[in-house]
Design an enzyme around this catalytic site. Structure first.
Site, short mmCIF file in Angstrom:
data_model
loop_
_atom_site.label_atom_id
_atom_site.label_comp_id
_atom_site.label_asym_id
_atom_site.label_seq_id
_atom_site.Cartn_x
_atom_site.Cartn_y
_atom_site.Cartn_z
N ASP A 144 0.82 -1.22 0.00
CA ASP A 144 0.00 0.00 0.00
C ASP A 144 0.84 1.26 0.00
O ASP A 144 0.45 2.30 0.54
CB ASP A 144 -0.97 0.02 1.21
CG ASP A 144 -1.69 -1.29 1.40
OD1 ASP A 144 -2.29 -1.77 0.41
OD2 ASP A 144 -1.64 -1.87 2.50
N LYS A 198 0.65 -25.37 -6.16
CA LYS A 198 1.84 -25.24 -7.02
C LYS A 198 3.02 -25.96 -6.37
O LYS A 198 3.73 -26.73 -7.02
CB LYS A 198 2.15 -23.75 -7.23
CG LYS A 198 3.35 -23.46 -8.10
CD LYS A 198 3.51 -21.96 -8.30
CE LYS A 198 4.70 -21.62 -9.19
NZ LYS A 198 4.78 -20.18 -9.47
N HIS A 249 -3.86 -1.91 -6.73
CA HIS A 249 -3.22 -0.67 -7.16
C HIS A 249 -4.31 0.30 -7.60
O HIS A 249 -5.21 -0.08 -8.33
CB HIS A 249 -2.30 -0.91 -8.37
CG HIS A 249 -1.15 -1.82 -8.10
ND1 HIS A 249 0.15 -1.38 -7.97
CD2 HIS A 249 -1.09 -3.16 -7.94
CE1 HIS A 249 0.94 -2.41 -7.74
NE2 HIS A 249 0.21 -3.50 -7.72
#
Length: 455
Positions: free
Chosen positions: A60, A172, A88
């Protein structure tokens, strides 16, 4: 021996010799037939290098604004890690765009936006995000023509931000994840893998509600929309790096102190959001990493739980929170606020090797009569030489502050360093001297124009 026969070929110069080994012919070429390229031993400078923008705190920091600034003349803008758990905000022509998965450089209609293999792609999130931003303004028109997605990126649909990012990174690592290349290949094979993975998650999380058939129908639709965007990411980046001159920008998501290895573990994200993630998340060799810009907010914020040495649970914290509008773009959660912590930023610099810094949201400090900056940590009265790995230690640190005078006037109209009050200039110089890294930009507002370039 075993009936094996040898048939020698003619041995005239310039020809090859064929000898049978275990019944297989082996071709042996004479050395003189290969010309050695002597230029291979001369070190070559990389043709193109990537410029990287990374968060230097707990996220942030305003990375989107810096990326947006650099993306205006970039040829390629990349995301290398994280998922749509990152947020964003970019303001262009008074329109506020929110990005979570799309590179914020997608607003540049001349640039190609690339989502690398290190990113987890939440497909409903990708298309919803595009639709929402399309309704806000003209910035995103034609986004599908200028977006490329790596075929090696993992799919996350099934976390702390409820986007399936954590479970996707877990899959993953456990090697049972689903990738974009699986989705756009044989859908029957993908369906079998998806069912197995869904059953695995339902066993692990009994309260999870998954309508497998409905999910598969939706994924089949997404596969068709996604197919034109998918590319071999390694080859795409290789061509970009070794071809004609190009400006390539990489925008990091999350931030240094949220890195899975270097962050304030276990209160971190699931990926490497430090500079190493650029190489592994895009397939970029380290020699092609150029300038690395660290984005530092003029104070510190943190979302959620975990140690926060400079946190201000008082009027100062409330002022920073309200004036800085410190709510998460992705979660809407209230951010905790405190003074700028230069021990933390110096640690981020140790890991990332920042070329320069972008200091954002300086204007939020405008009304404070004095401003404190953390310059040392102590535990049980003894100085800590570096940022601790152990979070129990971090919760026990006492902070040494340097107190600087505030400027008590608005900086929002400033467009050069000289237009800033002297005390604000001193604040910037103090940061530079402590970190031994130059400040290249200073942010004093939300718009593109309010990013002051110092050099």
């Amino acid at each position: 021996y075993g009936g094996e026969q040898h048939f020698p070929c003619s041995r005239r110069r310039g020809k090859t010799d064929t000898v049978a080994v275990n019944g297989e012919p082996v071709v042996k070429r004479l050395r003189e037939s290969i010309q050695y390229d002597s230029s291979l031993r001369t070190p070559k400078e990389p043709q193109n290098k990537v410029t990287v923008v990374l968060g230097a705190q707990w996220g942030d920091e305003g990375k989107g604004k810096v990326v947006d600034l650099l993306a205006m003349d970039a040829d390629i803008v990349c995301r290398c890690q994280g998922g749509n758990n990152a947020g964003h905000t970019v303001v262009v022509d008074s329109v506020e765009y929110d990005f979570h998965l799309l590179p914020s450089g997608v607003l540049n209609k001349k640039a190609v936006s690339f989502i690398g293999n290190g990113v987890v792609i939440h497909l409903p999130g990708l298309f919803e995000e595009a639709e929402k931003n399309l309704h806000k303004g003209k910035g995103l028109h034609g986004w599908e023509e200028r977006l490329k997605i790596s075929d090696r990126a993992h799919i996350g649909d099934l976390g702390t931000t409820k986007k399936g990012i954590g479970p996707a990174y877990s899959s993953k690592a456990a090697r049972n994840g689903l990738r974009v290349c699986d989705l756009v290949s044989d859908f029957k094979v993908f369906e079998d893998k998806f069912r197995m993975l869904a059953e695995h998650f339902l066993t692990m999380y009994p309260n999870l509600k998954v309508d497998i058939d409905s999910e598969l129908n939706q994924l089949k639709e997404y596969a068709e929309r996604l197919r034109p965007l998918v590319t071999d990411g390694v080859y795409f980046m290789h061509k970009a790096l070794t071809g004609p001159s190009k400006k390539i920008l990489v925008e990091g998501a999350n931030a240094a102190l949220l890195d899975i290895d270097f962050g304030t573990y276990p209160f971190v994200t699931s990926s490497n959001c430090t500079v190493g993630g650029v190489c592994t998340g895009l397939g970029v060799p380290p020699s092609h990493v150029g300038r690395v810009y660290g984005v530092v907010k003029a104070y510190t914020t943190r979302v959620g739980v975990g140690a926060f040495p400079t946190e201000q649970n008082n009027d100062v914290g409330d002022l920073l929170q309200s004036k800085g509008r410190e709510f998460g773009v992705t979660t809407g959660r209230r951010r905790r606020c405190g003074w700028l912590d230069l021990i933390l930023v110096r640690y981020a610099h140790m890991v990332n090797g920042f070329s320069a810094i972008a200091l954002t949201k300086l204007d939020i400090l405008d009304t404070l009569p004095e401003i404190k900056v953390a310059v040392a940590y102590k535990v049980d009265g003894k100085p800590l030489p570096s940022f601790p790995a152990n979070m129990d230690v971090l919760t026990r640190v006492s902070v040494d502050y340097e107190t600087l005078p505030g400027w008590c006037c608005s900086t929002e109209a400033a467009r050069s360093l000289e237009e800033l009050p002297q005390q604000a200039q001193n604040y910037i110089r103090f940061i530079e001297n402590f970190l031994q890294v130059p400040v290249k930009w200073v942010g004093v507002g939300k718009s593109r124009e309010s990013m002051i370039k110092l050099f």
